[in-house]
Write an enzyme that holds these catalytic residues in place. Structure first.
Site, PDB file in Angstrom:
ATOM      1  N   ASP A  38       0.842  -1.198   0.000  1.00  0.00           N
ATOM      2  CA  ASP A  38       0.000   0.000   0.000  1.00  0.00           C
ATOM      3  C   ASP A  38       0.878   1.251   0.000  1.00  0.00           C
ATOM      4  O   ASP A  38       1.680   1.450   0.926  1.00  0.00           O
ATOM      5  CB  ASP A  38      -0.890  -0.026   1.249  1.00  0.00           C
ATOM      6  CG  ASP A  38      -2.098   0.881   1.138  1.00  0.00           C
ATOM      7  OD1 ASP A  38      -2.266   1.520   0.093  1.00  0.00           O
ATOM      8  OD2 ASP A  38      -2.883   0.940   2.098  1.00  0.00           O
ATOM      9  N   CYS A  78      -6.207   4.271  -3.679  1.00  0.00           N
ATOM     10  CA  CYS A  78      -6.395   2.863  -3.297  1.00  0.00           C
ATOM     11  C   CYS A  78      -7.632   2.201  -3.896  1.00  0.00           C
ATOM     12  O   CYS A  78      -7.520   1.217  -4.631  1.00  0.00           O
ATOM     13  CB  CYS A  78      -6.470   2.758  -1.776  1.00  0.00           C
ATOM     14  SG  CYS A  78      -5.081   3.493  -0.897  1.00  0.00           S
ATOM     15  N   LYS A 137      -5.589  -5.856   3.514  1.00  0.00           N
ATOM     16  CA  LYS A 137      -6.463  -4.727   3.213  1.00  0.00           C
ATOM     17  C   LYS A 137      -7.462  -5.066   2.115  1.00  0.00           C
ATOM     18  O   LYS A 137      -7.110  -5.695   1.120  1.00  0.00           O
ATOM     19  CB  LYS A 137      -5.594  -3.528   2.799  1.00  0.00           C
ATOM     20  CG  LYS A 137      -6.378  -2.324   2.299  1.00  0.00           C
ATOM     21  CD  LYS A 137      -5.459  -1.153   2.010  1.00  0.00           C
ATOM     22  CE  LYS A 137      -6.200  -0.011   1.341  1.00  0.00           C
ATOM     23  NZ  LYS A 137      -5.381   1.199   1.195  1.00  0.00           N
ATOM     24  N   HIS A 139     -10.743  -2.546   1.342  1.00  0.00           N
ATOM     25  CA  HIS A 139     -11.059  -1.179   0.894  1.00  0.00           C
ATOM     26  C   HIS A 139     -11.922  -1.151  -0.365  1.00  0.00           C
ATOM     27  O   HIS A 139     -11.774  -0.270  -1.215  1.00  0.00           O
ATOM     28  CB  HIS A 139      -9.771  -0.372   0.672  1.00  0.00           C
ATOM     29  CG  HIS A 139      -9.956   1.098   0.926  1.00  0.00           C
ATOM     30  ND1 HIS A 139      -8.998   2.035   0.643  1.00  0.00           N
ATOM     31  CD2 HIS A 139     -11.004   1.795   1.422  1.00  0.00           C
ATOM     32  CE1 HIS A 139      -9.420   3.235   0.967  1.00  0.00           C
ATOM     33  NE2 HIS A 139     -10.653   3.120   1.450  1.00  0.00           N
ATOM     34  N   HIS A 293       1.397   2.346   4.316  1.00  0.00           N
ATOM     35  CA  HIS A 293       0.461   3.471   4.390  1.00  0.00           C
ATOM     36  C   HIS A 293       0.598   4.141   5.756  1.00  0.00           C
ATOM     37  O   HIS A 293       0.822   3.475   6.773  1.00  0.00           O
ATOM     38  CB  HIS A 293      -0.960   2.927   4.205  1.00  0.00           C
ATOM     39  CG  HIS A 293      -2.009   3.947   3.921  1.00  0.00           C
ATOM     40  ND1 HIS A 293      -2.427   4.866   4.869  1.00  0.00           N
ATOM     41  CD2 HIS A 293      -2.745   4.204   2.813  1.00  0.00           C
ATOM     42  CE1 HIS A 293      -3.383   5.627   4.342  1.00  0.00           C
ATOM     43  NE2 HIS A 293      -3.585   5.248   3.095  1.00  0.00           N
ATOM     44  N   ASP A 345      -0.122  -0.602  -5.049  1.00  0.00           N
ATOM     45  CA  ASP A 345      -1.398  -0.183  -5.648  1.00  0.00           C
ATOM     46  C   ASP A 345      -1.275   1.130  -6.410  1.00  0.00           C
ATOM     47  O   ASP A 345      -2.072   1.410  -7.309  1.00  0.00           O
ATOM     48  CB  ASP A 345      -2.514  -0.112  -4.603  1.00  0.00           C
ATOM     49  CG  ASP A 345      -2.184   0.770  -3.409  1.00  0.00           C
ATOM     50  OD1 ASP A 345      -1.049   1.279  -3.318  1.00  0.00           O
ATOM     51  OD2 ASP A 345      -3.074   0.951  -2.552  1.00  0.00           O
ATOM     52  N   LYS A 370       1.082   9.896  -5.355  1.00  0.00           N
ATOM     53  CA  LYS A 370      -0.270   9.441  -5.020  1.00  0.00           C
ATOM     54  C   LYS A 370      -1.295  10.555  -5.215  1.00  0.00           C
ATOM     55  O   LYS A 370      -1.077  11.694  -4.838  1.00  0.00           O
ATOM     56  CB  LYS A 370      -0.296   8.969  -3.563  1.00  0.00           C
ATOM     57  CG  LYS A 370      -1.659   8.548  -3.039  1.00  0.00           C
ATOM     58  CD  LYS A 370      -1.576   8.084  -1.607  1.00  0.00           C
ATOM     59  CE  LYS A 370      -2.947   7.700  -1.064  1.00  0.00           C
ATOM     60  NZ  LYS A 370      -2.879   7.199   0.325  1.00  0.00           N
TER      61      LYS A 370
END
Length: 581
Positions: A38, A78, A137, A139, A293, A345, A370
């Site tokens: 992540d 994400c 994860k 999400h 993260h 990701d 990001k």
């Protein structure tokens, strides 16, 4: 241009199986282990040029397999990136996008999630006889109409087994110094509520039966006391820590709030246990890291051990966990028949800072990070594939590839990924992708064109770019993440044009004066964009209309609002063969 459909029933799955002959599948199918980190920057790994953060296990994986240097995520955040990875389709097609600024699943109290009519890699492999597991994860949403319906649970997308965090890490998740005290206090408070409730029921029954004589006012006052106590407890727990930072095993909440620094270690143990239970079967394991993260929960064994503060510590801890999973694959004799894939990701989070300390990743020479839909730093990610005897070790592939390629054209629906195996094995020289479309939410920001010739050019046209804050900073430090539309972006007509083969940092836009093919490329890209947009069918934007919290959807380990629990110790023992809890 309508996305190409398969000429034969050939896909990555069939290529991995290496057993498709005249559309028939035989028994010698490989295991598949997918590892996704992540927020990891492509420049954070030794095998991608970092010489100050130690990642020996991932570097070994790269030496033993193929390393992809132009591996692109379908989104720079994400939820949409992961939906594309799972389905092989651009998020705009499934509706995992937003027309506003909320571009990921906001919390576990929203009804948004990956639509149930989407076909995932896990669902396809399950039909092939695979045992499927997701650890880590998710999400992609959780509930729709009530806190217990779990309509967006991984089980509904083809995963037989799930252990992990249905949401994502947020700042509130760690550290939590009062966690143990609150768990103990709520236990006593819940006991008090139960005793008062029993007293209310007893007095009510006694009064109605004529056994006792108490005023109704007393009974109603006791009921009101229970409601006031619950309301006071709920009002004092508004932080996402209590409602989003939780762990589940199957359909059961095991920690609320979770002990974030130990979550990663438990997940690795779960992964090893899954490998051991299914080593005599054919399986898919998707290990989806909470690392790296923010807020970067890190165990004491790794805190302070790197040259890059807490972020470096967290990366090195993540690498050690990858090593444990790879070692387990070897120990169980699965190495030669297991396809291992490693990625992130999306790009690193440049704006993640605490004071002057950098808490986000490094994207190497690539501009942006990001949240930026077009710049390479937000979408270029590590890509490593190992399959001994099938994929040549130590090979470097510079052709553009995508996270969506893990699930290519395997069904008679629109799929945007491509079969990677011919490229990985060296049977073809060029990527099957001709155009890649880069979205920021629901807004198209850039288009990439990979000509089918030997020029080596990789053209990229930016129609929209974010306005950096402050100017020339390379990030959006005022808003924490760059925006997709409005006054905080710049619209380009004609679009900015780069050739990534000559300028991977996207530092100097080409012009008609500096590039003879400028106008031709712009026209070619514009035509492709028009054809692509004609294939987009309007759907509900999950991350817009449905991305608002509802109190009745908040997950609860107990009786709402007394929801805190820690069942991990009692549930950490090995489970039986029936994994659907």
């Amino acid at each position: 241009m309508r996305p190409r459909r398969p000429l034969v029933f050939m896909s990555l799955v069939c290529a991995l199986l290496n057993t498709c002959q005249a559309h028939r599948v035989h028994d010698n199918k490989p295991n598949i282990v997918l590892i996704m980190v992540d927020d990891l920057g492509i420049g954070d790994l030794g095998c991608y040029g970092n010489d100050t953060i130690r990642t020996p296990h991932i570097d070994r994986l790269a030496r033993e397999g193929v390393r992809l240097t132009q591996h692109i995520s379908a989104a720079s955040l994400c939820s949409p990136s992961r939906s594309a990875f799972l389905t092989g389709r651009y998020p705009i097609r499934s509706g995992m996008v937003s027309s506003g600024n909320r571009r990921v699943i906001q919390n576990l109290a929203v009804p948004a999630g990956l639509p149930l009519n989407e076909t995932t890699l896990a669902a396809l492999l399950k039909k092939q006889g695979y045992s499927t597991g997701l650890i880590g994860k998710w999400h992609q949403g959780l509930n729709c109409d009530s806190r217990s319906d779990q309509c967006h649970h991984p089980h509904n997308y083809g995963f037989d087994y799930y252990y992990g965090m249905p949401f994502t890490l947020v700042d509130s998740c760690w550290p939590d110094p009062s966690r143990n005290t609150e768990l103990a206090f709520e236990s006593q408070l819940w006991l008090c509520v139960q005793l008062v409730a029993i007293a209310v029921l007893t007095l009510t029954f006694g009064k109605l039966s004529g056994w006792v004589s108490v005023p109704w006012l007393l009974i109603f006052s006791m009921i009101l006391f229970i409601f006031l106590l619950g309301y006071a407890w709920f009002s004092s727990h508004t932080s996402p820590l209590y409602w989003d930072c939780l762990l589940m095993r199957g359909h059961e909440i095991t920690e609320q709030p979770m002990k974030a620094e130990r979550a990663g270690s438990i997940m690795v143990k779960e992964a090893i246990s899954f490998l051991e239970r299914h080593r005599k079967e054919t399986f898919l394991l998707f290990f989806s890291f909470l690392h790296v993260h923010i807020p970067l929960p890190t165990t004491d064994d790794f805190t302070g051990t790197s040259k890059h503060g807490l972020y470096g510590d967290n990366v090195e801890e993540m690498d050690s966990m990858v090593g444990k999973i790879l070692d387990a694959i070897d120990d169980f004799g699965l190495r030669n028949n297991t396809f291992v894939y490693f990625t992130s990701d999306h790009g690193g989070h440049l704006e993640a800072r605490r004071g002057h300390a950098q808490l986000g990743g490094w994207n190497g020479i690539y501009k942006g990070g990001k949240g930026m839909g077009g710049w390479e730093g937000g979408i270029r990610v590590p890509g490593i594939v190992r399959w001994p005897g099938k994929v040549p070790a130590g090979r470097l592939i510079k052709e553009p590839t995508s996270l969506m390629d893990i699930l290519p054209t395997v069904a008679s629906v629109v799929i945007d990924g491509r079969d990677l195996m011919p490229l990985l094995q060296g049977n073809v020289r060029h990527s099957e992708h001709e155009f890649l479309f880069h979205y920021c939410g629901s807004y198209l920001h850039a288009v990439q064109w990979i000509p089918k010739d030997d020029s080596g050019s990789v053209w990229k046209a930016h129609y929209v770019t974010p306005v950096f804050q402050p100017p020339a900073s390379g990030g959006c430090y005022v808003t924490s993440l760059c925006r997709c539309f409005g006054e905080q972006v710049t619209y380009h007509n004609p679009p900015l044009l780069f050739d990534l083969s000559r300028d991977p940092s996207e530092s100097t836009p080409l012009t008609p004066a500096t590039e003879p093919l400028h106008d031709f490329v712009i026209k070619k890209v514009a035509n492709a964009l028009k054809e692509h947009q004609e294939t987009i069918v309007p759907v509900t934007y999950q991350l817009s209309e449905l991305n608002q919290g509802r109190t009745w959807l908040k997950p609860c380990c107990g009786v709402f609002p007394f929801c805190l629990c820690d069942k991990e110790e009692e549930l950490s023992q090995p489970r039986g063969p029936n994994e659907k809890r």
